[in-house]
Design a protein around this motif. Structure first.
Motif, PDB file in Angstrom:
ATOM      1  N   ARG A 421     -28.377  33.072 -39.519  1.00  0.00           N
ATOM      2  CA  ARG A 421     -29.263  32.023 -39.027  1.00  0.00           C
ATOM      3  C   ARG A 421     -29.507  31.005 -40.126  1.00  0.00           C
ATOM      4  N   SER A 443     -22.823  22.529 -42.904  1.00  0.00           N
ATOM      5  CA  SER A 443     -22.330  22.522 -41.533  1.00  0.00           C
ATOM      6  C   SER A 443     -20.960  21.852 -41.479  1.00  0.00           C
ATOM      7  N   ILE A 448     -27.674  21.104 -38.211  1.00  0.00           N
ATOM      8  CA  ILE A 448     -28.163  22.354 -37.620  1.00  0.00           C
ATOM      9  C   ILE A 448     -29.636  22.509 -37.967  1.00  0.00           C
ATOM     10  N   ASP A 449     -30.468  22.702 -36.962  1.00  0.00           N
ATOM     11  CA  ASP A 449     -31.897  22.871 -37.187  1.00  0.00           C
ATOM     12  C   ASP A 449     -32.197  24.255 -37.755  1.00  0.00           C
ATOM     13  N   LYS A 450     -33.375  24.368 -38.320  1.00  0.00           N
ATOM     14  CA  LYS A 450     -33.819  25.638 -38.887  1.00  0.00           C
ATOM     15  C   LYS A 450     -33.905  26.703 -37.800  1.00  0.00           C
ATOM     16  N   ASP A 451     -33.513  27.948 -38.167  1.00  0.00           N
ATOM     17  CA  ASP A 451     -33.552  29.151 -37.307  1.00  0.00           C
ATOM     18  C   ASP A 451     -32.486  29.145 -36.214  1.00  0.00           C
ATOM     19  N   GLU A 452     -31.595  28.154 -36.214  1.00  0.00           N
ATOM     20  CA  GLU A 452     -30.498  28.155 -35.252  1.00  0.00           C
ATOM     21  C   GLU A 452     -29.468  29.215 -35.663  1.00  0.00           C
ATOM     22  N   VAL A 454     -25.895  30.780 -36.515  1.00  0.00           N
ATOM     23  CA  VAL A 454     -24.682  30.185 -37.068  1.00  0.00           C
ATOM     24  C   VAL A 454     -23.628  31.258 -37.272  1.00  0.00           C
ATOM     25  N   LYS A 468     -22.757  25.897 -35.734  1.00  0.00           N
ATOM     26  CA  LYS A 468     -23.784  26.390 -34.817  1.00  0.00           C
ATOM     27  C   LYS A 468     -23.135  27.190 -33.684  1.00  0.00           C
ATOM     28  N   ASP A 470     -23.089  28.130 -30.059  1.00  0.00           N
ATOM     29  CA  ASP A 470     -23.612  27.593 -28.802  1.00  0.00           C
ATOM     30  C   ASP A 470     -24.185  28.697 -27.945  1.00  0.00           C
ATOM     31  N   ASP A 471     -25.269  28.361 -27.271  1.00  0.00           N
ATOM     32  CA  ASP A 471     -25.906  29.353 -26.390  1.00  0.00           C
ATOM     33  C   ASP A 471     -25.007  29.668 -25.200  1.00  0.00           C
TER      34      ASP A 471
END
Length: 471
Positions: A421, A443, A448-452, A454, A468, A470-471
């Motif tokens: 993360r 990246s 990439i935002d924090k807590d995303e 990776v 990142k 992807d969900d």
């Protein structure tokens, strides 16, 4: 009876003397205020600053005449053109005393004056445009100088000479002779042959209408101008005037622009606030302060520059990618730097000529691009070259891996394919956590935002390369 007649005759004879001679004596006793400006160096930004200030003081003092005491081998055309324009537009008569030399830019300035006086043995001419090495510039530069010096000569108009048989109209200062001082191709019978650039001695200048007389001193010139009795006020540049002349030169302004942009760039590349930002702030003060004091840089122009820098910072730190905010910031920053060099009044640009506008653009862009190339060359010569003056400050040897020099733990290469993360925002660099350990990372494609979540895709330059998930 005879006694009364003699007294009456004496009274009649005395009357015109009282009304004529004494009145003229009273008129001649009126003191003329003469403002003296000395230019004894090459024509440059300092010369222009001193001329501007001197003419301004002379106008405020309501001087009767301005006398330029000149001795120069030339200088920069752009500042010579500014000085000659100031002379031509002056409401006060401007005269010049050439103390030996008025070459190149000095000739242009002299021809602009209302009258020219020279020391015996002096010279005027040789106004061909050359570069810093003394080599003749391309014809487009010569063409501009030919036109400028012709227009300067034409500005003095023509004399009408009426003879018994004819009316002769003659230039006070022949534009073709002035052009011959620039262009070696101009041939004038009895004056100059083709293939030579024209330079006059004092006597030759008198014969051809480019000098009103010879003198050995300023006092003799003022006598020839019939300005006696006179009060002489000499321009004395202040410390600020001299410093301003240096700071406002296009070369130094270009360097200051380089330091402003370069300092901000390097500051954004390093954590915290340090030396690069201090350099950028000092350069910005040196760039804007003289322009602001003289009224060239208005509050709104400086504000445009600051807003531009703020938008660039927002683009870098707050908005992923690089889009309209960053582009707008760059445009505003450049616009603020350029407008500060122009003599516009708010949004009225009518006082600004095309030459000044192009010079401002060239100054800003050359400061960024040309200065960057120069800095790379200097760093190579001064730091990395063997024998350079600062070569001992830089590492000259390499540490080979086969000799046991390893800067990082290569075991983190094995993290490729693992997930984790983002501990900080990656824009594009930051930190990530993988298997409970925090690593430096960058990246590979987007912010990439924090807590995303990776995934590690590669290892490069002592950093993990992640993307990142992807969900």
């Amino acid at each position: 009876m005879m006694k009364k007649f003699l007294m009456l005759l004496l009274a009649v004879m005395t009357l015109p003397i009282v009304n004529g001679t004494e009145a003229n004596d009273e008129e001649n006793n009126e003191t003329n205020l003469v403002y003296l400006l000395r230019i004894f160096n090459n024509i440059n930004s300092t010369s222009w600053v001193h001329t501007y200030k001197a003419f301004d003081e002379a106008e405020k003092m309501e001087a009767d005449a301005i006398l330029i005491h000149l001795n120069t081998y030339g200088g920069q055309v752009i500042f010579a053109d500014s000085i000659r324009t100031k002379i031509l537009n002056s409401k006060i008569p401007v005269h010049v005393f050439i103390d030996n030399n008025a070459a190149s830019a000095g000739a242009l300035i002299s021809i602009a004056c209302d009258s020219i006086y020279m020391r015996p043995g002096g010279n005027i001419g040789a106004a061909t445009v050359v570069n810093q090495s003394g080599e003749e510039m391309p014809d487009k530069y010569q063409s501009y100088m030919r036109s400028t010096i012709r227009a300067t000569a034409e500005a003095h108009g023509k004399d009408t000479i009426i003879t018994a048989t004819d009316t002769i109209i003659k230039w006070k200062r022949d534009p073709q002779i002035a052009e011959a001082m620039v262009d070696e191709r101009v041939s004038i019978p009895g004056v100059i042959d083709s293939g030579k650039v024209l330079t006059f001695t004092a006597l030759e200048a008198i014969e051809n209408g480019f000098c009103e007389g010879t003198a050995n001193s300023v006092e003799e010139v003022l006598g020839l101008l019939k300005l006696r009795p006179y009060e002489l006020k000499t321009y004395k540049p202040s410390f600020y005037d001299s410093i301003k002349g240096i700071v406002t030169s296009p070369v130094l302004q270009g360097i200051l622009v380089l330091l402003i942009i370069g300092g901000l760039y390097f500051e954004l590349q390093s954590p915290g606030i340090g030396f690069p930002l201090a350099v950028s702030i000092i350069a910005a003060i040196l760039y804007f302060a003289p322009l602001y004091i003289d009224g060239l840089a208005a509050n709104w122009e400086i504000l445009i520059f600051i807003i531009g820098l703020a938008l660039i910072a927002v683009e870098i730190f707050a908005i992923p990618g690089f889009g309209i905010t960053g582009i707008s910031g760059i445009i505003l920053a450049f616009t603020g730097l350029i407008l500060s060099l122009l003599n516009n009044v708010d949004f009225d640009f009518s006082p600004v000529d095309s030459n000044s506008f192009l010079t401002a653009i060239a100054t800003v862009f050359s400061g960024i691009f040309g200065g960057f190339i120069l800095s790379l060359w200097l760093s190579q010569k001064l730091l990395t070259s063997t024998g350079g003056p600062f070569s001992k400050l830089a590492l000259q040897t390499s540490q080979q891996n086969d000799k046991g020099y390893v800067s990082v733990d290569t075991r983190i290469k094995n993290l490729t394919g693992k997930t984790g993360r983002a501990v900080t925002v990656l824009r594009p660099s930051g930190r990530v956590e993988v298997d409970g350990v925090i690593y430096d990372a960058r990246s590979s494609d987007e912010f990439i935002d924090k807590d995303e979540p990776v995934i590690v895709t590669d290892f490069s330059t002592a950093q993990l390369v992640v993307r990142k998930i992807d969900d």
